[in-house]
Structure formats: C-alpha cells, structure tokens
Write an enzyme that holds these catalytic residues in place. Structure first.
Site, PDB file in Angstrom:
ATOM      1  N   ASP A 139       0.562  -1.425   0.029  1.00  0.00           N
ATOM      2  CA  ASP A 139       0.159   0.161  -0.708  1.00  0.00           C
ATOM      3  C   ASP A 139       1.261   1.169  -0.108  1.00  0.00           C
ATOM      4  O   ASP A 139       1.959   1.223   0.263  1.00  0.00           O
ATOM      5  CB  ASP A 139      -0.899   0.218   0.837  1.00  0.00           C
ATOM      6  CG  ASP A 139      -2.269   1.296   1.611  1.00  0.00           C
ATOM      7  OD1 ASP A 139      -2.361   2.137   0.557  1.00  0.00           O
ATOM      8  OD2 ASP A 139      -1.611   1.723   2.748  1.00  0.00           O
TER       9      ASP A 139
ATOM     10  N   ASP B  59      -0.033   4.856   0.485  1.00  0.00           N
ATOM     11  CA  ASP B  59      -0.500   5.962   1.840  1.00  0.00           C
ATOM     12  C   ASP B  59      -0.387   5.613   2.891  1.00  0.00           C
ATOM     13  O   ASP B  59      -1.724   4.830   3.162  1.00  0.00           O
ATOM     14  CB  ASP B  59      -2.019   7.115   1.622  1.00  0.00           C
ATOM     15  CG  ASP B  59      -1.725   8.092   0.104  1.00  0.00           C
ATOM     16  OD1 ASP B  59      -1.775   7.626  -1.104  1.00  0.00           O
ATOM     17  OD2 ASP B  59      -0.389   8.951   0.408  1.00  0.00           O
TER      18      ASP B  59
ATOM     19  N   GLY C 263      -9.503   7.489  -2.177  1.00  0.00           N
ATOM     20  CA  GLY C 263      -9.859   7.481  -3.074  1.00  0.00           C
ATOM     21  C   GLY C 263     -10.954   9.415  -3.051  1.00  0.00           C
ATOM     22  O   GLY C 263     -11.762   9.693  -2.552  1.00  0.00           O
TER      23      GLY C 263
ATOM     24  N   GLU D 290     -13.382  10.482  -4.851  1.00  0.00           N
ATOM     25  CA  GLU D 290     -15.044   9.580  -4.244  1.00  0.00           C
ATOM     26  C   GLU D 290     -14.686  11.013  -2.414  1.00  0.00           C
ATOM     27  O   GLU D 290     -16.535  10.678  -1.766  1.00  0.00           O
ATOM     28  CB  GLU D 290     -14.257   8.109  -3.504  1.00  0.00           C
ATOM     29  CG  GLU D 290     -14.377   7.348  -4.209  1.00  0.00           C
ATOM     30  CD  GLU D 290     -13.109   7.672  -5.433  1.00  0.00           C
ATOM     31  OE1 GLU D 290     -12.495   8.547  -5.484  1.00  0.00           O
ATOM     32  OE2 GLU D 290     -13.150   6.605  -6.845  1.00  0.00           O
TER      33      GLU D 290
ATOM     34  N   HIS E 156     -10.181  18.153  -7.660  1.00  0.00           N
ATOM     35  CA  HIS E 156      -9.166  16.552  -7.463  1.00  0.00           C
ATOM     36  C   HIS E 156      -7.669  17.158  -7.790  1.00  0.00           C
ATOM     37  O   HIS E 156      -6.607  17.010  -7.454  1.00  0.00           O
ATOM     38  CB  HIS E 156      -9.667  15.434  -7.626  1.00  0.00           C
ATOM     39  CG  HIS E 156      -9.103  14.831  -7.152  1.00  0.00           C
ATOM     40  ND1 HIS E 156      -8.445  13.560  -8.316  1.00  0.00           N
ATOM     41  CD2 HIS E 156      -8.233  14.094  -6.198  1.00  0.00           C
ATOM     42  CE1 HIS E 156      -7.363  13.312  -6.944  1.00  0.00           C
ATOM     43  NE2 HIS E 156      -7.759  13.065  -5.942  1.00  0.00           N
TER      44      HIS E 156
ATOM     45  N   LYS F 212      -5.623  19.683  -5.922  1.00  0.00           N
ATOM     46  CA  LYS F 212      -5.621  19.151  -5.280  1.00  0.00           C
ATOM     47  C   LYS F 212      -3.719  17.764  -5.246  1.00  0.00           C
ATOM     48  O   LYS F 212      -2.874  18.672  -4.867  1.00  0.00           O
ATOM     49  CB  LYS F 212      -6.337  18.238  -4.479  1.00  0.00           C
ATOM     50  CG  LYS F 212      -5.896  17.226  -3.026  1.00  0.00           C
ATOM     51  CD  LYS F 212      -6.224  16.023  -3.963  1.00  0.00           C
ATOM     52  CE  LYS F 212      -4.649  15.072  -2.090  1.00  0.00           C
ATOM     53  NZ  LYS F 212      -4.745  13.762  -3.049  1.00  0.00           N
TER      54      LYS F 212
ATOM     55  N   THR G 100      -4.790   3.169  -3.423  1.00  0.00           N
ATOM     56  CA  THR G 100      -6.210   4.092  -4.171  1.00  0.00           C
ATOM     57  C   THR G 100      -6.376   5.241  -4.665  1.00  0.00           C
ATOM     58  O   THR G 100      -6.227   6.053  -5.436  1.00  0.00           O
ATOM     59  CB  THR G 100      -7.068   4.078  -3.524  1.00  0.00           C
ATOM     60  OG1 THR G 100      -6.557   4.781  -2.023  1.00  0.00           O
ATOM     61  CG2 THR G 100      -7.932   3.046  -2.731  1.00  0.00           C
ATOM     62  N   THR G 101      -4.519   6.129  -4.402  1.00  0.00           N
ATOM     63  CA  THR G 101      -3.430   7.293  -4.670  1.00  0.00           C
ATOM     64  C   THR G 101      -3.547   7.331  -5.996  1.00  0.00           C
ATOM     65  O   THR G 101      -3.995   6.329  -6.643  1.00  0.00           O
ATOM     66  CB  THR G 101      -3.118   7.698  -4.114  1.00  0.00           C
ATOM     67  OG1 THR G 101      -2.897   8.957  -4.101  1.00  0.00           O
ATOM     68  CG2 THR G 101      -1.588   7.368  -4.348  1.00  0.00           C
TER      69      THR G 101
ATOM     70  N   ASN H 199       1.076  10.723  -8.386  1.00  0.00           N
ATOM     71  CA  ASN H 199       1.181  11.088  -6.193  1.00  0.00           C
ATOM     72  C   ASN H 199       2.183   9.835  -5.644  1.00  0.00           C
ATOM     73  O   ASN H 199       3.140   9.980  -5.138  1.00  0.00           O
ATOM     74  CB  ASN H 199      -0.324  10.850  -5.760  1.00  0.00           C
ATOM     75  CG  ASN H 199      -0.805  11.738  -5.907  1.00  0.00           C
ATOM     76  OD1 ASN H 199      -0.542  12.883  -5.850  1.00  0.00           O
ATOM     77  ND2 ASN H 199      -2.200  12.230  -5.057  1.00  0.00           N
TER      78      ASN H 199
ATOM     79  N   ASP I 102      -2.282  -0.094   6.275  1.00  0.00           N
ATOM     80  CA  ASP I 102      -1.886   0.682   7.483  1.00  0.00           C
ATOM     81  C   ASP I 102      -3.474   0.891   7.997  1.00  0.00           C
ATOM     82  O   ASP I 102      -2.994   1.025   8.954  1.00  0.00           O
ATOM     83  CB  ASP I 102      -1.820   2.716   7.003  1.00  0.00           C
ATOM     84  CG  ASP I 102      -2.501   3.182   5.983  1.00  0.00           C
ATOM     85  OD1 ASP I 102      -2.677   3.855   6.438  1.00  0.00           O
ATOM     86  OD2 ASP I 102      -2.805   2.201   5.506  1.00  0.00           O
TER      87      ASP I 102
HETATM   88  C1  XBP Z   1      -5.178   6.281   0.177  1.00  0.00           C
HETATM   89  C2  XBP Z   1      -6.438   6.854  -0.131  1.00  0.00           C
HETATM   90  C3  XBP Z   1      -6.535   8.024  -1.026  1.00  0.00           C
HETATM   91  C4  XBP Z   1      -5.574   9.622  -0.371  1.00  0.00           C
HETATM   92  C5  XBP Z   1      -5.680  10.338  -1.332  1.00  0.00           C
HETATM   93  O1  XBP Z   1      -4.138   5.127  -0.422  1.00  0.00           O
HETATM   94  O2  XBP Z   1      -6.800   6.475   0.245  1.00  0.00           O
HETATM   95  O3  XBP Z   1      -7.226   8.142  -2.051  1.00  0.00           O
HETATM   96  O4  XBP Z   1      -5.448   9.014   0.548  1.00  0.00           O
HETATM   97  O5  XBP Z   1      -5.381  10.058  -2.764  1.00  0.00           O
HETATM   98  P1  XBP Z   1      -3.554   4.448   0.232  1.00  0.00           P
HETATM   99  P2  XBP Z   1      -6.055  10.881  -3.791  1.00  0.00           P
HETATM  100  O6  XBP Z   1      -4.782   2.938  -0.947  1.00  0.00           O
HETATM  101  O7  XBP Z   1      -2.669   4.071  -0.880  1.00  0.00           O
HETATM  102  O8  XBP Z   1      -3.528   4.117   1.396  1.00  0.00           O
HETATM  103  O9  XBP Z   1      -6.251  12.239  -3.704  1.00  0.00           O
HETATM  104  O10 XBP Z   1      -5.295  11.013  -4.982  1.00  0.00           O
HETATM  105  O11 XBP Z   1      -7.122   9.849  -3.920  1.00  0.00           O
HETATM  106 MG    MG Z   2      -3.105   3.101   2.741  1.00  0.00          MG
END
Ligand code: XBP
Ligand code: MG
Length: 234
Positions: free
Chosen positions: A9, A11, A51, A54, A81, A84, A122-123, A127, A182
């Site tokens: 994963d 983030d 996301g 979302e 977005h 952002k 999901t990012t 990024n 995480d």
């Molecule tokens: C975490 C998420 C992402 C980020 C924001 O992703 O849910 O949506 O919070 O990034 P991960 P975006 O699966 O790596 O934990 O605005 O690009 O979605």
């Molecule tokens: Mg994560």
C-alpha cells in the site's frame, strides 16, 4: 510458504502522507473560493472513504449542509481533485514526506533477494511517482513489477479490485504474496483478495479494526522482527 511477492500500500504505509493530502485538499478548496476546511478530526472521519474524488463527494453528501451542487458536479470534483494533486505532488517533490522507518531497507533487501515487489493503492499515479522519486530515486519504478494505482479499477479499497489487478499482472496466486497495509479499508481489500496482510499503523489508523491481519506493528523500525513474523529470510 515461500513468499514470491510483497505488495505495498502507499499512503500511510510507504510514507505518512495523509496530512500532506489533507493540506493539499484544503489548498485546492481555498483556490476555488470554497470555505471548506478539512481539519485532522474531520479528515479522520472522511478517510472512511478511499480515493480523493470519492472523498470529496462523501464530504458534500454527508457533511455539508445547504451546498448547491454545480451542474457538472463530476467535472467540478475532478477539477478540484486535479488542483489538489498539483499541490500534493509539489509538496512531495519539495521533499515533504520521507519513507517510513524500515521501508527503504525492506525494498532494497527484498529486491536484492529476488522477491517481486508491487504497489496496490487508491491514490493517483502522479502521487506515487512524486513520493517515490524522492524516496527511492528517479529509477524508483525499477523496483516494482506492477504499479496498481487509483482509477485503473472500477472499485477502490475496501474492494479487492486493485489487489486482484496486481495479482493478475504478477501472475502469482494470493498464497504466493504478502501485503503491507496501514488501514481497515486496506486490510479488507487485501484479505478479500486472499492475501496474508501485515499492518503498520499511524495516527489516523491506530485505533481501527485489524481483525484478520497476520500481525500489527507500529512501524518497521525493527525489520528483523517483521522478517521473523513474515517468514522472510532477508
Ligand atoms: C489512501 C487514499 C487516497 C489518499 C488521497 O490511499 O485513500 O485516496 O487518501 O489520494 P492508499 P488521492 O490506498 O495508498 O492508502 O487524492 O490521490 O486519492
Ligand atoms: Mg493506506
């Protein structure tokens, strides 16, 4: 079982990035004359939805009172977005967020030992590149055999789609892999894909439900303990 692949994963796992996301959302809102401000307590609730696009829609539907959606609401959200993401990637390139403890060592050790590495997040792809160009260098992509990001699958975590996409790309069975996550949403996704999952927590996820995880760590600062738990001979 011999581990053939580790699926990461991003983030909260590779790096503690969620507050950089949160700050970037707030910059985009201000730039678009919206008096929306996602503080840590609100963002903690909004992280229920993965996301960024979302998450904005979830905020509008479940937290905002009296907001009149513009006609082309989807385009409005996409634009917010995109702004952002511009702020977030700039923050990453400015060296904003380091990789979490043990992550760089784990990636190097596993890569050297011939274990396949992959990303399931999901990012947004931009990024991931911005974070890892700083964290692992400009050839960061050479470490990973599959890079599953964002909108390439119909459903984001907790749906298993991104993990199933990575398994298909790697041509490995779930039992050949382990995942590093995480969050509750991430764990639900990887378990639904049949992948044994290890958790490292952070200040947003530490009180979440990690039932089904193989083990839960604060972080990977003690790599030998993680290698022992995961049965990795590195
Ligand atoms: C975490 C998420 C992402 C980020 C924001 O992703 O849910 O949506 O919070 O990034 P991960 P975006 O699966 O790596 O934990 O605005 O690009 O979605
Ligand atoms: Mg994560």
């Amino acid at each position: 079982m011999t581990i053939k692949a580790i699926i990461f994963d991003v983030d909260g796992t590779l790096a503690d990035t969620e507050d950089a996301h949160r700050i970037s959302f707030n910059k985009a809102f201000a730039e678009n004359n919206l008096d929306w401000n996602w503080d840590v307590a609100l963002y903690d609730q909004l992280l229920k939805v993965t996301g960024g696009k979302e998450r904005i829609k979830y905020f509008v539907s479940d937290f905002l009172k009296g907001f009149t959606k513009p006609e082309n609401f989807d385009d409005f959200v996409k634009h917010l977005h995109a702004v952002k993401t511009g702020h977030y990637t700039a923050m990453m390139r400015a060296g904003g967020v380091p990789l979490r403890p043990g992550i760089k060592q784990l990636i190097n050790d596993a890569h050297k030992a011939g274990i396949t590495l992959a990303i399931a997040t999901t990012t947004t792809p931009e990024n991931v590149s911005a974070l890892l160009e700083v964290g692992l260098g400009k050839n960061w992509a050479d470490y990973f055999s599959a890079n599953g990001c964002g909108d390439i699958v119909p459903l984001k975590k907790p749906a298993p789609d991104i993990y199933n996409w990575v398994l298909h790309e790697l041509k490995f069975a779930p039992a050949d892999c382990i995942a590093l996550e995480d969050s509750y949403n991430g764990l639900r996704a990887s378990l639904a894909a049949g992948i044994k999952t290890y958790i490292t927590t952070n200040h947003y996820t530490r009180n979440q439900d990690f039932a089904g995880a193989a083990a839960v760590f604060d972080d990977l600062s003690n790599l030998p303990a993680f290698y022992k738990a995961a049965g990795l001979k590195l």
